[in-house]
Design an enzyme around this catalytic site. Sequence first.
Site, PDB file in Angstrom:
ATOM      1  N   CYS A  70      -4.335  -1.385   0.607  1.00  0.00           N
ATOM      2  CA  CYS A  70      -3.569  -0.687   1.644  1.00  0.00           C
ATOM      3  C   CYS A  70      -3.341   0.785   1.266  1.00  0.00           C
ATOM      4  O   CYS A  70      -3.438   1.670   2.114  1.00  0.00           O
ATOM      5  CB  CYS A  70      -2.178  -1.305   1.820  1.00  0.00           C
ATOM      6  SG  CYS A  70      -2.092  -3.080   1.794  1.00  0.00           S
ATOM      7  N   ASP A  71      -2.986   1.042   0.035  1.00  0.00           N
ATOM      8  CA  ASP A  71      -2.433   2.349  -0.321  1.00  0.00           C
ATOM      9  C   ASP A  71      -3.292   3.177  -1.274  1.00  0.00           C
ATOM     10  O   ASP A  71      -2.981   4.351  -1.504  1.00  0.00           O
ATOM     11  CB  ASP A  71      -1.033   2.166  -0.940  1.00  0.00           C
ATOM     12  CG  ASP A  71      -0.063   1.537   0.053  1.00  0.00           C
ATOM     13  OD1 ASP A  71      -0.184   1.835   1.256  1.00  0.00           O
ATOM     14  OD2 ASP A  71       0.795   0.744  -0.351  1.00  0.00           O
ATOM     15  N   CYS A  97      -0.248  -3.186  -3.169  1.00  0.00           N
ATOM     16  CA  CYS A  97      -1.489  -3.388  -2.421  1.00  0.00           C
ATOM     17  C   CYS A  97      -2.406  -2.175  -2.560  1.00  0.00           C
ATOM     18  O   CYS A  97      -2.246  -1.181  -1.854  1.00  0.00           O
ATOM     19  CB  CYS A  97      -1.165  -3.652  -0.948  1.00  0.00           C
ATOM     20  SG  CYS A  97      -2.625  -3.947   0.036  1.00  0.00           S
TER      21      CYS A  97
END
Length: 310
Positions: free
Chosen positions: A136-137, A133
Amino acid sequence: MENVIIIGTGCAGYTAAVYAARANLNPLILSGNMPGGQLTTTTEVENFPGFPEGIMGPELMMRMQQQAERFGTRIEFALVTGVEKAAEGHFDIKLEDGTTKQARTVIVATGASPRHLGLPNEKSLIGHGLTSCATCDGAFYRNVPVAVIGGGDSACEEASFLTKFASKVYLIHRRDTLRASKIMADRALANPKIEPVWNSTVSEYLTDEKGEMRAVTLENLVNGEKSELEIKCVFVAIGHVPNGAFLGDLVDTDENGYILQTKGTATKTVGLFAAGDVADHVYRQAITAAGQGCAAALEAERYLADIGVH
Ligand code: NAP
C-alpha cells in the site's frame, strides 16, 4: 430473523453486502470497533482497480458503504462477542450490549489486525511513517531509507518489495536468524539494498517537527547498547492477528488463527461463510478481500435458496 448478517465493514463485508442486497436478501451489517476496516488507516490506495489516479483509503471505504446502502443494506454498530448455531439451524449472534440477533446465514468478514510493537506514539504515527503494508505505502518512500521490523516471510517479502523504491531497507530482527522460508530469506539477504540489523528491537519511534517518522531508537538485545537509525518509514511485519476468536468451535483455524474455508468461502459450519483477511493470510489485499466478499454473498444466496428462502 435476518436472512444474512454480515459481521465486519471492510472490503469483504461491504462487497458481500452489495451482492446480498442486490439479491434482495436485505442484509444487515454489524460493524465492529473499526468501521471501514484496515483501509481507513492507510492514505492513498493506488492498486484498487477503477481508480487510475488513486483514492484515499477512507474515501474508498465510504464509497463502498454508500454502494451497499444504496441497495438497502442496513448497518448497525455492534460488537459481536459470540456466535452459536441453534438446533433449528439458524445462528444466534451475541452482542456486547447483552442482546442477541438471529440470522439464517452469517458472513464473517472481520479481517485481521496487524500486530504492532505497543510503543506509546504508534497510533498517531500510522499513516505518517508507520505502516504494516508495503504494497500500500511503499511507493510513497522513494529514494529514502526505510526499515522493516520482523524476521518472517512477510518481513522478507516487504523488504524485497521496498527495494524498488527506497534507497536502503534496514531489516530489523530480534534474533540473528530469520524465521522466513529459506528461499525468501536468501532472496532478501542477497539484495544489496537490504541491510539486516540483527538481535535488535525498536524501543522508540522518533518524529520530526511535523509529526512524521524521522528515526528509530534501536536496542541491541545482546549488549544492551542503544543507537539511533534515521529512516523515513517503518514497516511493521511482526504478524497479523485474525479477528475470528469469537466464533469458537464453529470454525476450524490454522495454527495462526486464520479461518479454514472448506469449499469456496464455506466453513465447517453449514450456513457460516468467511471472507477476506480473517481467512486469508496469503494475499491480504483490498481487492482479494472484496472478491471473497462477493463469493461469500453468492454462496450464502445459494444456501438460502436450498433451505427455501428466495
Ligand atoms: P510470522 O511468520 O509469525 O513472523 C513474525 C516475525 O515477527 C517473526 O520473525 C517474529 O520473531 C517477529 N516478531 C513477532 N513479534 C515480535 C515483536 N513483538 N517484536 C519483534 N519481532 C516480533 O509472520 P508473517 O511473516 O506475517 O507470516 C505469517 C504466515 O504467512 C506464515 O505462515 C508465512 O509463511 C505466511 N506468509 C507467506 C508468504 C509467502 O509465501 N509469499 C508471505 C507472507 C507470509 P521471531 O522469529 O523471533 O519469532
